[in-house]
Each structure stands twice: as structure tokens, then as C-alpha cells.
Design an enzyme around this catalytic site. Sequence first.
Site, mmCIF file in Angstrom:
data_model
loop_
_atom_site.group_PDB
_atom_site.id
_atom_site.type_symbol
_atom_site.label_atom_id
_atom_site.label_comp_id
_atom_site.label_asym_id
_atom_site.label_seq_id
_atom_site.Cartn_x
_atom_site.Cartn_y
_atom_site.Cartn_z
ATOM 1 N N HIS A 1 0.860 -1.188 0.000
ATOM 2 C CA HIS A 1 0.000 0.000 0.000
ATOM 3 C C HIS A 1 0.897 1.239 0.000
ATOM 4 O O HIS A 1 1.965 1.237 0.599
ATOM 5 C CB HIS A 1 -0.903 0.015 1.253
ATOM 6 C CG HIS A 1 -2.062 0.944 1.120
ATOM 7 N ND1 HIS A 1 -1.962 2.286 1.395
ATOM 8 C CD2 HIS A 1 -3.329 0.735 0.708
ATOM 9 C CE1 HIS A 1 -3.136 2.859 1.172
ATOM 10 N NE2 HIS A 1 -3.978 1.953 0.754
ATOM 11 N N GLU B 1 -7.751 -5.506 -0.198
ATOM 12 C CA GLU B 1 -8.296 -6.348 -1.284
ATOM 13 C C GLU B 1 -8.222 -7.829 -0.993
ATOM 14 O O GLU B 1 -8.976 -8.612 -1.568
ATOM 15 C CB GLU B 1 -7.549 -6.055 -2.592
ATOM 16 C CG GLU B 1 -7.373 -4.601 -2.912
ATOM 17 C CD GLU B 1 -8.664 -3.853 -3.240
ATOM 18 O OE1 GLU B 1 -8.608 -2.917 -4.026
ATOM 19 O OE2 GLU B 1 -9.728 -4.229 -2.694
#
Length: 362
Positions: free
Chosen positions: A246, A305
Site C-alpha cells: 500500500h 483487497e
Amino acid sequence: MKNGLEDVIAAETQLSDVDGEAGRLIIRGVSLDHLVANGTYEGVAALLLDGLMEKSFDEAELRDWLAQARTRIFGHIKAADAALLALPPVDAMRALIARLPDGEDFDTALSLLAAPAVFLPAILRKQRGKRPIAPDASLPQAADILRMLTGKLPTWEQTAALDTYLVTISDHGLNASTFASRVIASTQAGLTSSVLAAVSALKGPLHGGAPGPVLDMLDAIGTAENAYSWLGEALDRGERLMGFGHRIYRVRDPRADALKGALKPLISIGQVNGARGALAEAVEVAALAILKARKPNRPLDVNVEFYTALLLEALGFPREAFTGVFAIGRTVGWLAHAREQALDGRLIRPRSVYIGPLPAAA
Ligand code: SDX
């Protein structure tokens, strides 16, 4: 010049804060844990839009108006041609949203909140040769989405799982699609134009297009025993592990555990394939170990996700629709940021440094 605008502060916002070092997300001053424990989609939507539209409203009013908006929006499906409905789900959804009028008013915002929720199940059913199912204005958004998808009233566990997902991904600072929404809003183009730009940005596998490939990865790995070797070979090929890493989080994305927790009621009712869940956990452990070894200078942890993939699969969404479901939840964040930017009134227009050829000397 900051490549990818990494660490560049491009706006002040009262909507959400992503603390990458602490692994903490707050939305309008409320922690994610509290929102997930007490919240519904309509609740977080009312919270995010509070004070940004020309009218004020509470969660109950938004729920009713949104339900009526879903019924109004359903008419657009009947008018849609077969070629449009045959596009990949996110593209078909985007094409239908493009037909909605632009504006900055609450009715435009309501239509945009309702549209992805109505369009995606209808597109998926049409692509499977089934008739779309009209909305049920007596239901909250999460339950109605699942009913329009499956034709059956969802169990409370299923509704709660989707509600948790929609709350969890509703807003997340200046991610790529939200920033796109703000850029369009800063030109005063209107909310529909902002959402169209945001959906387009979300499609990319580096952003919202990752959950489907997470399932592809689990399918390719097949068994826990294969995890280390498969993941190592993928990294050797220079591939990114979908569902990991991320731009902001340097620790575990707090949303990963929120969604892992949302899976539990579905596991208890046999809605999640136990072997699938065990494989996912084994892959997570293996991936974290390998990434730690391979990228010692860059903490890479699981992101939102990874468990999204298992949750949406368990709820009956096909993997090609996962980004579309992400858009259903994130639209309210896009709208809130677009309104915040439009009210600020400043055009977003950064500069660039020219490194191209110079004109030949005269
Ligand atoms: C979302 O911004 C948001 O808030 C987004 C989001 C939201 O709510 O809106 O949280 C939603 O987009 C989640 C991310 C979904 N995408 C994926 O899961 C795809 C896989 N992840 C990545 O490709 C990556 O981690 C990004 C795109 C998410 C972040 O990439 P960055 O910040 O640009 O990091 P980088 O490309 O500079 O990578 C730094 C290093 C690189 O290694 P080196 O070249 O320095 O040796 O880390 C490596 C990268 O190769 N790396 C990975 C990796 N992610 C980064 N290596 C393997 N697998 C990965 N997933």
C-alpha cells in the site's frame, strides 16, 4: 518532483484520515472499528455527506430517499442496449452512469449513490441470460443489492457482511480514484463527471482492480503446500502480489482484519468454503514472510483487497464484478470529496518540469 505524488499533501479534508504508520483509519472522527461495529452503509453515507449538500438529512431519511432513487434508476436498465450491457461489468456500469445528468445537487448525488447498486446486479444477470430484478424500496441498500443479484432475500449474515464491506471501503483519503474525483470537481464539471473519472481510475489492478486477481492467485496456488514456491516464482517474474502492499500503510491495513472478521458469520453458515479460507490464511502467512525477506527495506503487508476477494465471492459476486462492488461502496467517498473540493472552489492544476528537447537555435 515527487513521482506518483508520493507524500504530497494535496488537500485539507474533514472526511477521513489514513494513518499509515499506526495502521488506523478514521472517517469524520469515527474509528473504523466503531463504524464497522455500529454502522450501516446508509449511516456512513449520511456521515460523509453531512453538511456538504444543499439539504441536511439523517440516516433514516437517506435510507428512504436512496431506496426511492434505486427504483427511479432501474428504468435506465430497460433503456440500455444489448451491446452496452455485454461490456465487462465495470465498463457497462460506467457507460450507464454516463447517461445520468450532471449537477451538484442532492438529487444528483442520490442518483449516483443508487446507480452502481442497481446497475451492477442487473448487468450481471443480463450477462447470464437472466432478467434484471427491480429494487425493493422496503430494503436497505446492502440487502437490496444482494436480492437484485440472486433473486432471494439475503440472510442477516449476508446483509451484514456486505454492509461491513461497503462501510469499510466508503472513504480512504486521497487514493487515486478519489483524487481523480477531486480534480474533476475542481473544474466545476459536476458530480456525475467526478464519479465517471473515479470509476475509470478504480478499474486499474494497482488500485481497485486487485480483488479479482487475488482469487486468480489463490486458484493458481491451489494448495497451502504450493504457496511459498508459487509466490517466490511470481516475485522472480517481477510480478506484484495482489492484495499486498500500500502507498500509505507501512503496517497491516486495518480494513483487512475488519473484512476477515466479516467473513466469520458467513463461515458459520457454510457460505465460505472452509478450504478456501484456510488456503487464504496460508498464502497470507507465506506472502508476508517472502515479502519481508525480499523487500527488507519496504514493509509490505496485506491490504484491503485480500479478504475482500473471499467475502465478495462468498456473497455470490463473480470476480469480474469485484471492482464494481468496490465502486458501489466508494461512490459516497468520491461524492463527499468532490463536494468538499467544489465548495473550496480552487482549480487543481499542478506543474511539471520540462525535460524534452529545446527548440534548435534560430
Ligand atoms: C487499493 O491508496 C489507497 O488508499 C488505495 C486503496 C483504497 O482504499 O482506495 O487502499 C485501495 O488500491 C489497495 C491496493 C490494491 N492493489 C494491489 O493489491 C496491487 C498490488 N500492490 C501494489 O502494486 C502496490 O503495493 C501498490 C500499488 C498498492 C502501492 O505501490 P507503491 O506505493 O507505488 O509502491 P512501489 O510501487 O513504490 O513499491 C515499492 C517497492 C517496490 O520494490 P522495489 O522496486 O523498490 O524493489 O515494493 C514493491 C515494489 O516492487 N512492492 C511489491 C508489492 N507492492 C509493492 N512487491 C510485490 N508485491 C506487491 N504487492
